[in-house]
Scaffold this motif. Structure first.
Motif, PDB file in Angstrom:
ATOM      1  N   TYR A  28     -53.341   7.439  19.016  1.00  0.00           N
ATOM      2  CA  TYR A  28     -51.920   7.944  18.399  1.00  0.00           C
ATOM      3  C   TYR A  28     -51.337   8.946  19.562  1.00  0.00           C
ATOM      4  O   TYR A  28     -50.129   9.041  19.595  1.00  0.00           O
ATOM      5  CB  TYR A  28     -52.296   8.845  17.220  1.00  0.00           C
ATOM      6  CG  TYR A  28     -52.790   7.976  16.095  1.00  0.00           C
ATOM      7  CD1 TYR A  28     -52.505   6.738  15.931  1.00  0.00           C
ATOM      8  CD2 TYR A  28     -53.572   8.635  15.203  1.00  0.00           C
ATOM      9  CE1 TYR A  28     -52.949   5.908  14.946  1.00  0.00           C
ATOM     10  CE2 TYR A  28     -54.402   7.888  13.987  1.00  0.00           C
ATOM     11  CZ  TYR A  28     -53.694   6.531  13.875  1.00  0.00           C
ATOM     12  OH  TYR A  28     -54.068   5.823  12.765  1.00  0.00           O
ATOM     13  N   THR A  29     -52.046   9.502  20.519  1.00  0.00           N
ATOM     14  CA  THR A  29     -51.482  10.039  21.737  1.00  0.00           C
ATOM     15  C   THR A  29     -50.500   9.224  22.332  1.00  0.00           C
ATOM     16  O   THR A  29     -49.246   9.680  22.592  1.00  0.00           O
ATOM     17  CB  THR A  29     -52.539  10.618  22.537  1.00  0.00           C
ATOM     18  OG1 THR A  29     -53.559  11.505  21.852  1.00  0.00           O
ATOM     19  CG2 THR A  29     -52.033  11.454  23.832  1.00  0.00           C
ATOM     20  N   GLY A  30     -50.942   7.998  22.729  1.00  0.00           N
ATOM     21  CA  GLY A  30     -49.870   7.123  23.466  1.00  0.00           C
ATOM     22  C   GLY A  30     -48.989   6.733  22.700  1.00  0.00           C
ATOM     23  O   GLY A  30     -47.709   6.653  23.013  1.00  0.00           O
ATOM     24  N   GLN A  31     -49.002   6.400  21.317  1.00  0.00           N
ATOM     25  CA  GLN A  31     -48.247   5.918  20.246  1.00  0.00           C
ATOM     26  C   GLN A  31     -47.066   6.988  20.372  1.00  0.00           C
ATOM     27  O   GLN A  31     -45.682   7.050  20.283  1.00  0.00           O
ATOM     28  CB  GLN A  31     -48.646   5.738  19.142  1.00  0.00           C
ATOM     29  CG  GLN A  31     -49.371   4.323  19.125  1.00  0.00           C
ATOM     30  CD  GLN A  31     -49.646   3.998  17.829  1.00  0.00           C
ATOM     31  OE1 GLN A  31     -49.971   4.572  16.878  1.00  0.00           O
ATOM     32  NE2 GLN A  31     -50.441   2.698  17.813  1.00  0.00           N
ATOM     33  N   LEU A  32     -47.594   8.353  19.956  1.00  0.00           N
ATOM     34  CA  LEU A  32     -46.469   9.553  19.928  1.00  0.00           C
ATOM     35  C   LEU A  32     -45.910   9.707  21.316  1.00  0.00           C
ATOM     36  O   LEU A  32     -44.603  10.245  21.068  1.00  0.00           O
ATOM     37  CB  LEU A  32     -47.330  10.902  19.534  1.00  0.00           C
ATOM     38  CG  LEU A  32     -47.740  10.527  18.129  1.00  0.00           C
ATOM     39  CD1 LEU A  32     -48.719  11.870  17.769  1.00  0.00           C
ATOM     40  CD2 LEU A  32     -46.412  10.806  16.979  1.00  0.00           C
ATOM     41  N   GLU A  33     -46.220   9.535  22.386  1.00  0.00           N
ATOM     42  CA  GLU A  33     -45.614   9.656  23.745  1.00  0.00           C
ATOM     43  C   GLU A  33     -44.471   8.898  23.663  1.00  0.00           C
ATOM     44  O   GLU A  33     -43.274   9.097  24.280  1.00  0.00           O
ATOM     45  CB  GLU A  33     -46.480   9.469  24.871  1.00  0.00           C
ATOM     46  CG  GLU A  33     -47.373  10.787  25.105  1.00  0.00           C
ATOM     47  CD  GLU A  33     -48.252  10.491  26.227  1.00  0.00           C
ATOM     48  OE1 GLU A  33     -48.310   9.506  27.018  1.00  0.00           O
ATOM     49  OE2 GLU A  33     -49.125  11.456  26.586  1.00  0.00           O
ATOM     50  N   LEU A  34     -44.819   7.722  23.215  1.00  0.00           N
ATOM     51  CA  LEU A  34     -43.757   6.371  23.219  1.00  0.00           C
ATOM     52  C   LEU A  34     -42.498   6.566  22.217  1.00  0.00           C
ATOM     53  O   LEU A  34     -41.280   6.585  22.720  1.00  0.00           O
ATOM     54  CB  LEU A  34     -44.235   5.138  22.844  1.00  0.00           C
ATOM     55  CG  LEU A  34     -45.160   4.701  23.947  1.00  0.00           C
ATOM     56  CD1 LEU A  34     -45.760   3.165  23.200  1.00  0.00           C
ATOM     57  CD2 LEU A  34     -44.500   4.088  25.258  1.00  0.00           C
TER      58      LEU A  34
END
Length: 97
Positions: A28-34
């Motif tokens: 989710y950290t990666g997805q939210l950064e995107l």
């Protein structure tokens, strides 16, 4: 570019009462950064002269006029009710006084 940390994801998950594994937090950290990166791109779009709107396509509600239509089966329906009071159906009370 806006960065989001795993701690921020943990905080949001806690506020939302979600029990996330460390694997999910990393995902989710990666997805939210995107997502934040995409929002950053949208912030750069010049919207000068474009009126604010709630939707991109105007929606019109199409309804017919209400009208009373008498039916010849009214008495037949009222006669099938377990209880009747004049021209009305009598139903059990569901609200307190």
């Amino acid at each position: 570019m806006n960065r989001i940390s795993a701690n921020e994801v943990r905080k949001v998950a806690k506020l939302a009462r979600l029990n996330l594994s460390e694997t999910k937090i990393a995902t989710y950290t990666g997805q939210l950064e995107l997502i934040l990166e995409y929002v950053g791109q949208l912030e750069k779009v010049d919207t000068t002269g474009i009126p604010a709107t709630a939707r991109t396509v105007e929606v019109t509600n199409i309804t017919r006029q209400d009208s009373v239509i008498s039916t010849p089966v009214r008495e037949e329906i009222l006669n099938q009710a377990p209880q009747r009071e004049g021209s009305f159906l009598r139903v059990p009370k569901i609200l307190a006084d």
